[in-house]
Design a protein around this motif. Structure first.
Motif, PDB file in Angstrom:
ATOM      1  N   CYS A   1       0.830  -1.214   0.000  1.00  0.00           N
ATOM      2  CA  CYS A   1       0.000   0.000   0.000  1.00  0.00           C
ATOM      3  C   CYS A   1       0.866   1.267   0.000  1.00  0.00           C
ATOM      4  CB  CYS A   1      -0.893  -0.017   1.240  1.00  0.00           C
ATOM      5  SG  CYS A   1      -1.741   1.538   1.509  1.00  0.00           S
TER       6      CYS A   1
ATOM      7  N   TYR B   1      -0.101   4.637   9.505  1.00  0.00           N
ATOM      8  CA  TYR B   1      -1.392   4.230   8.924  1.00  0.00           C
ATOM      9  C   TYR B   1      -1.664   2.780   9.352  1.00  0.00           C
ATOM     10  CZ  TYR B   1      -4.580   2.544   5.241  1.00  0.00           C
ATOM     11  OH  TYR B   1      -5.617   1.951   4.555  1.00  0.00           O
TER      12      TYR B   1
ATOM     13  N   CYS C   1      -6.492   5.784   3.631  1.00  0.00           N
ATOM     14  CA  CYS C   1      -6.596   4.970   2.403  1.00  0.00           C
ATOM     15  C   CYS C   1      -6.985   5.875   1.244  1.00  0.00           C
ATOM     16  CB  CYS C   1      -7.640   3.878   2.594  1.00  0.00           C
ATOM     17  SG  CYS C   1      -8.133   3.097   1.042  1.00  0.00           S
ATOM     18  N   ARG C   2      -6.184   5.794   0.161  1.00  0.00           N
ATOM     19  CA  ARG C   2      -6.449   6.610  -1.032  1.00  0.00           C
ATOM     20  C   ARG C   2      -7.007   5.771  -2.173  1.00  0.00           C
ATOM     21  NH1 ARG C   2      -6.071   9.952   2.350  1.00  0.00           N
ATOM     22  NH2 ARG C   2      -4.422  11.484   2.643  1.00  0.00           N
TER      23      ARG C   2
ATOM     24  N   ALA D   1      -6.058   2.980  -3.575  1.00  0.00           N
ATOM     25  CA  ALA D   1      -5.061   2.620  -4.594  1.00  0.00           C
ATOM     26  C   ALA D   1      -5.282   1.218  -5.161  1.00  0.00           C
ATOM     27  CB  ALA D   1      -3.655   2.707  -4.001  1.00  0.00           C
ATOM     28  N   PHE D   2      -6.002   0.362  -4.434  1.00  0.00           N
ATOM     29  CA  PHE D   2      -6.346  -1.000  -4.873  1.00  0.00           C
ATOM     30  C   PHE D   2      -5.160  -1.978  -4.885  1.00  0.00           C
ATOM     31  CE2 PHE D   2     -10.498   0.491  -6.192  1.00  0.00           C
ATOM     32  CZ  PHE D   2     -11.287  -0.637  -6.036  1.00  0.00           C
TER      33      PHE D   2
ATOM     34  N   CYS E   1      -3.766  -3.299  -2.461  1.00  0.00           N
ATOM     35  CA  CYS E   1      -4.060  -4.308  -1.437  1.00  0.00           C
ATOM     36  C   CYS E   1      -4.939  -5.414  -2.004  1.00  0.00           C
ATOM     37  CB  CYS E   1      -4.738  -3.649  -0.241  1.00  0.00           C
ATOM     38  SG  CYS E   1      -6.173  -2.640  -0.680  1.00  0.00           S
TER      39      CYS E   1
ATOM     40  N   THR F   1     -10.307  -3.526  -0.740  1.00  0.00           N
ATOM     41  CA  THR F   1     -10.697  -2.119  -0.917  1.00  0.00           C
ATOM     42  C   THR F   1     -12.193  -1.948  -0.653  1.00  0.00           C
ATOM     43  OG1 THR F   1      -8.979  -2.008  -2.606  1.00  0.00           O
ATOM     44  CG2 THR F   1     -10.484  -0.139  -2.460  1.00  0.00           C
TER      45      THR F   1
HETATM   46 FE1  F3S Z   1      -3.728   1.262   0.293  1.00  0.00          FE
HETATM   47 FE2  F3S Z   1      -5.508  -0.475  -0.482  1.00  0.00          FE
HETATM   48 FE3  F3S Z   1      -6.265   1.916   0.276  1.00  0.00          FE
HETATM   49  S1  F3S Z   1      -3.522  -0.149  -1.366  1.00  0.00           S
HETATM   50  S2  F3S Z   1      -4.567   3.196  -0.326  1.00  0.00           S
HETATM   51  S3  F3S Z   1      -5.305   0.417   1.558  1.00  0.00           S
HETATM   52  S4  F3S Z   1      -7.160   0.691  -1.355  1.00  0.00           S
END
Ligand code: F3S
Ligand code: SF4
Ligand code: FES
Length: 233
Positions: free
Chosen positions: A154, A163, A200-201, A203-204, A206, A217
């Motif tokens: 992530c 985080y 969490c942004r 990012a997918f 994960c 996500t």
């Molecule tokens: Fe990280 Fe997953 Fe959120 S990669 S930014 S926890 S969608």
């Protein structure tokens, strides 16, 4: 076939810095990367160090970066990677030796979300009942094996390791949406803080990294919604 296995090595007792070493290994296409690591350790260099236990994708101990992607060494097959395979430790956690990373910060985040069923009400005569629909609500997140492949892929976690990370949120989700649990609000309060779900942004990475195909996500999104709605059912 013969595979050229490139492994990132680091022994703090003798190395100033990590470096790569190459090993030629005979392999069947259906061998797993864990089989190749075992070949190196057992027949070429006994100092190679990595965690493994079940060898069947259940214990979560052998997550590592394989050709740049977080995977379980015991699940990924040689035929899906080709003749050149690079193995590195997970990113974002301190390397102790070779593939072994310090998992303590990861488990600290895990513990912070109360990852256990909380219910102080007097138990009924028999078990606490739950309908199939109520059980289905959190079925996906029960599959987590705490391998850390998600959190260590992530970008938000790489940028700030305070985080809490996707794995801890998945574990919280498993209990927040369990109809028998009574600590949902407390977990939502913890995850509503700055280093909780709002870091969490989306990012997918994960979701793509999860060896159990958990919709990570989506689970994070459901927790965000529950916090935004101010309560959980
Ligand atoms: Fe990280 Fe997953 Fe959120 S990669 S930014 S926890 S969608
Ligand atoms: Fe591993 Fe998936 Fe659990 Fe993350 S959610 S720790 S990737 S099993
Ligand atoms: Fe247990 Fe790979 S050794 S998951």
């Amino acid at each position: 076939m013969q595979v050229r296995l490139r492994i990132r090595r680091y022994n703090p007792e003798i190395d100033q810095a990590p470096h790569y070493e190459d090993y030629a290994v005979d392999a069947e296409p259906t061998d797993r990367v864990l089989d190749l690591l075992n070949q190196v350790k057992w027949y070429q260099d006994g100092t190679l160090t990595y965690r493994r236990s079940c060898a069947h994708g259940i214990c979560g101990s052998d997550a590592m970066r394989i050709n740049g992607v977080n995977r379980l060494a015991c699940k990924i097959l040689v035929k899906d990677l080709g003749e050149r395979i690079t193995v590195e430790p997970l990113l974002g956690l301190r390397v102790i030796k070779d593939m072994i990373v310090d998992m303590e910060p990861f488990f600290e985040h895990y513990r912070s979300v109360l990852p256990f069923l909380v219910n102080d009400e007097a138990p009924p005569e028999r078990e606490r009942l739950q309908s199939p629909e109520q059980r289905q609500r959190f079925d996906d997140t029960t599959k987590c094996i705490l391998c850390a492949a998600c959190t260590t892929s992530c970008p938000s976690y790489w940028a700030n390791d305070r985080y809490v990370g996707p794995a801890a949120i998945v574990q919280a989700h498993r209990f927040i949406f369990d109809s028998r649990d009574r600590a949902g609000r407390e977990r939502l309060k913890i995850l509503g803080q700055q280093m909780g779900v709002w870091s969490c942004r989306t990012a997918f990475n994960c979701t793509n990294a999860c060896p159990r195909d958990i919709k990570v996500t989506q689970a994070i999104g459901e927790v965000k919604q529950a916090i935004a709605a101010g309560r959980v059912d």
